[in-house]
Design a protein around this motif. Structure first.
Motif, PDB file in Angstrom:
ATOM      1  N   GLN A 103      11.272  65.107  11.733  1.00  0.00           N
ATOM      2  CA  GLN A 103      11.666  66.529  11.739  1.00  0.00           C
ATOM      3  C   GLN A 103      12.494  66.860  12.973  1.00  0.00           C
ATOM      4  O   GLN A 103      13.501  67.559  12.882  1.00  0.00           O
ATOM      5  CB  GLN A 103      10.424  67.424  11.672  1.00  0.00           C
ATOM      6  CG  GLN A 103       9.728  67.404  10.328  1.00  0.00           C
ATOM      7  CD  GLN A 103      10.627  67.935   9.219  1.00  0.00           C
ATOM      8  OE1 GLN A 103      11.174  69.023   9.324  1.00  0.00           O
ATOM      9  NE2 GLN A 103      10.782  67.154   8.173  1.00  0.00           N
ATOM     10  N   ALA A 104      12.077  66.359  14.124  1.00  0.00           N
ATOM     11  CA  ALA A 104      12.832  66.609  15.356  1.00  0.00           C
ATOM     12  C   ALA A 104      14.209  65.970  15.274  1.00  0.00           C
ATOM     13  O   ALA A 104      15.200  66.525  15.750  1.00  0.00           O
ATOM     14  CB  ALA A 104      12.066  66.069  16.560  1.00  0.00           C
ATOM     15  N   ALA A 106      16.046  65.650  12.691  1.00  0.00           N
ATOM     16  CA  ALA A 106      16.922  66.416  11.809  1.00  0.00           C
ATOM     17  C   ALA A 106      17.272  67.782  12.372  1.00  0.00           C
ATOM     18  O   ALA A 106      18.111  68.481  11.820  1.00  0.00           O
ATOM     19  CB  ALA A 106      16.255  66.594  10.447  1.00  0.00           C
ATOM     20  N   SER A 107      16.658  68.179  13.479  1.00  0.00           N
ATOM     21  CA  SER A 107      16.924  69.511  14.029  1.00  0.00           C
ATOM     22  C   SER A 107      18.382  69.624  14.447  1.00  0.00           C
ATOM     23  O   SER A 107      19.035  68.628  14.734  1.00  0.00           O
ATOM     24  CB  SER A 107      16.008  69.777  15.224  1.00  0.00           C
ATOM     25  OG  SER A 107      16.384  68.962  16.310  1.00  0.00           O
ATOM     26  N   PRO A 108      18.918  70.857  14.478  1.00  0.00           N
ATOM     27  CA  PRO A 108      20.324  71.033  14.842  1.00  0.00           C
ATOM     28  C   PRO A 108      20.674  70.409  16.186  1.00  0.00           C
ATOM     29  O   PRO A 108      21.764  69.923  16.385  1.00  0.00           O
ATOM     30  CB  PRO A 108      20.498  72.550  14.890  1.00  0.00           C
ATOM     31  CG  PRO A 108      19.444  73.065  13.980  1.00  0.00           C
ATOM     32  CD  PRO A 108      18.292  72.112  14.117  1.00  0.00           C
ATOM     33  N   GLY A 110      19.291  67.724  17.336  1.00  0.00           N
ATOM     34  CA  GLY A 110      18.891  66.323  17.300  1.00  0.00           C
ATOM     35  C   GLY A 110      19.956  65.372  17.782  1.00  0.00           C
ATOM     36  O   GLY A 110      19.702  64.496  18.589  1.00  0.00           O
ATOM     37  N   GLY A 138      20.873  62.294  13.162  1.00  0.00           N
ATOM     38  CA  GLY A 138      20.557  63.599  13.721  1.00  0.00           C
ATOM     39  C   GLY A 138      21.522  64.648  13.239  1.00  0.00           C
ATOM     40  O   GLY A 138      22.523  64.371  12.590  1.00  0.00           O
ATOM     41  N   ALA A 139      21.206  65.900  13.530  1.00  0.00           N
ATOM     42  CA  ALA A 139      22.073  67.036  13.211  1.00  0.00           C
ATOM     43  C   ALA A 139      22.548  66.997  11.766  1.00  0.00           C
ATOM     44  O   ALA A 139      23.710  67.194  11.476  1.00  0.00           O
ATOM     45  CB  ALA A 139      23.247  67.093  14.183  1.00  0.00           C
ATOM     46  N   LYS A 174      17.663  65.960   6.513  1.00  0.00           N
ATOM     47  CA  LYS A 174      16.676  67.039   6.444  1.00  0.00           C
ATOM     48  C   LYS A 174      15.362  66.656   7.132  1.00  0.00           C
ATOM     49  O   LYS A 174      14.411  67.419   7.112  1.00  0.00           O
ATOM     50  CB  LYS A 174      16.386  67.391   4.985  1.00  0.00           C
ATOM     51  CG  LYS A 174      17.586  67.922   4.237  1.00  0.00           C
ATOM     52  CD  LYS A 174      17.218  68.146   2.791  1.00  0.00           C
ATOM     53  CE  LYS A 174      18.447  68.551   1.993  1.00  0.00           C
ATOM     54  NZ  LYS A 174      18.148  68.677   0.562  1.00  0.00           N
ATOM     55  N   GLY A 175      15.296  65.448   7.688  1.00  0.00           N
ATOM     56  CA  GLY A 175      14.079  65.000   8.348  1.00  0.00           C
ATOM     57  C   GLY A 175      13.053  64.435   7.401  1.00  0.00           C
ATOM     58  O   GLY A 175      11.882  64.297   7.756  1.00  0.00           O
TER      59      GLY A 175
END
Length: 195
Positions: A103-104, A106-108, A110, A138-139, A174-175
């Motif tokens: 989840q982290a 995939a964060s913006p 990341g 990421g991102a 999307k993580g």
């Protein structure tokens, strides 16, 4: 002087109507690991998670000639690593820490977080794969996150040392975990930081 191992008393099932107390020796640094004399090798100990006595050498973590074990005295059981990787292949995707990493990742933030974290440890930082392998992700892009043991937790924003990484799984932008568990090939059961 520190205790090298400790003994635990357990009640064994009744035999002939009487309960027996048996002693199980464990490593003081990791009470989950049981220490038994090797049944066929003098001056050698079997290390196992199982309490079965006599122990089954084919299911042991490995052997050691000293207690506590050191990287030089320990010999891993290749079958144990196969079993470990089979279990992780089936269940790693359910690990809460791995899900949180995904989840982290995939964060913006990341991608920039991963780029800032890159500094040596296996060629990558953050939760992504090695940059030379094209797995930065990421991102919203996707990539790889790593499942590692906790004997030497990495600093915030870093990945574990290669010898502490069991393996990796692929995640989408999307993580979500989308790939199968891949063993790292670099994991070591014992390091100078312990088992």
């Amino acid at each position: 002087m520190a205790t090298l191992f400790r003994s635990i008393s357990r009640l064994s099932p009744p035999m002939n109507g009487q309960s027996r107390i048996r002693t199980i020796t464990t490593l003081s640094s990791n009470p989950s690991i049981k220490v038994f004399p090797h049944p066929s090798k003098p001056n050698t100990h079997l290390l196992t998670y199982l309490e079965t006595n006599p122990p089954n050498p084919s299911l042991a973590i490995g052997t050691t000639t000293t207690v506590p074990p050191t990287p030089n005295s320990f010999r891993e059981n290749p079958r144990f690593l196969t079993i470990l990787n089979d279990v992780l292949a089936k269940h790693a995707a359910n690990d809460p820490d791995l899900k949180a990493q995904a989840q982290a990742f995939a964060s913006p933030g990341g991608f920039s977080f991963i780029q800032a974290g890159r500094s040596g440890r296996g060629g990558s930082g953050g939760a992504g794969g090695a940059s030379a392998e094209g797995g930065a992700g990421g991102a919203g892009v996707g990539g790889w996150v790593h499942l590692s043991d906790t004997r030497n937790p990495p600093e915030f924003g870093r990945i574990a040392w290669p010898e502490d990484i069991f393996g990796s799984v692929e995640v989408n932008g999307k993580g979500e975990i989308i790939g199968n568990y891949q063993p790292s090939g670099t994991y070591r059961i014992i390091t100078p930081n312990g088992m």
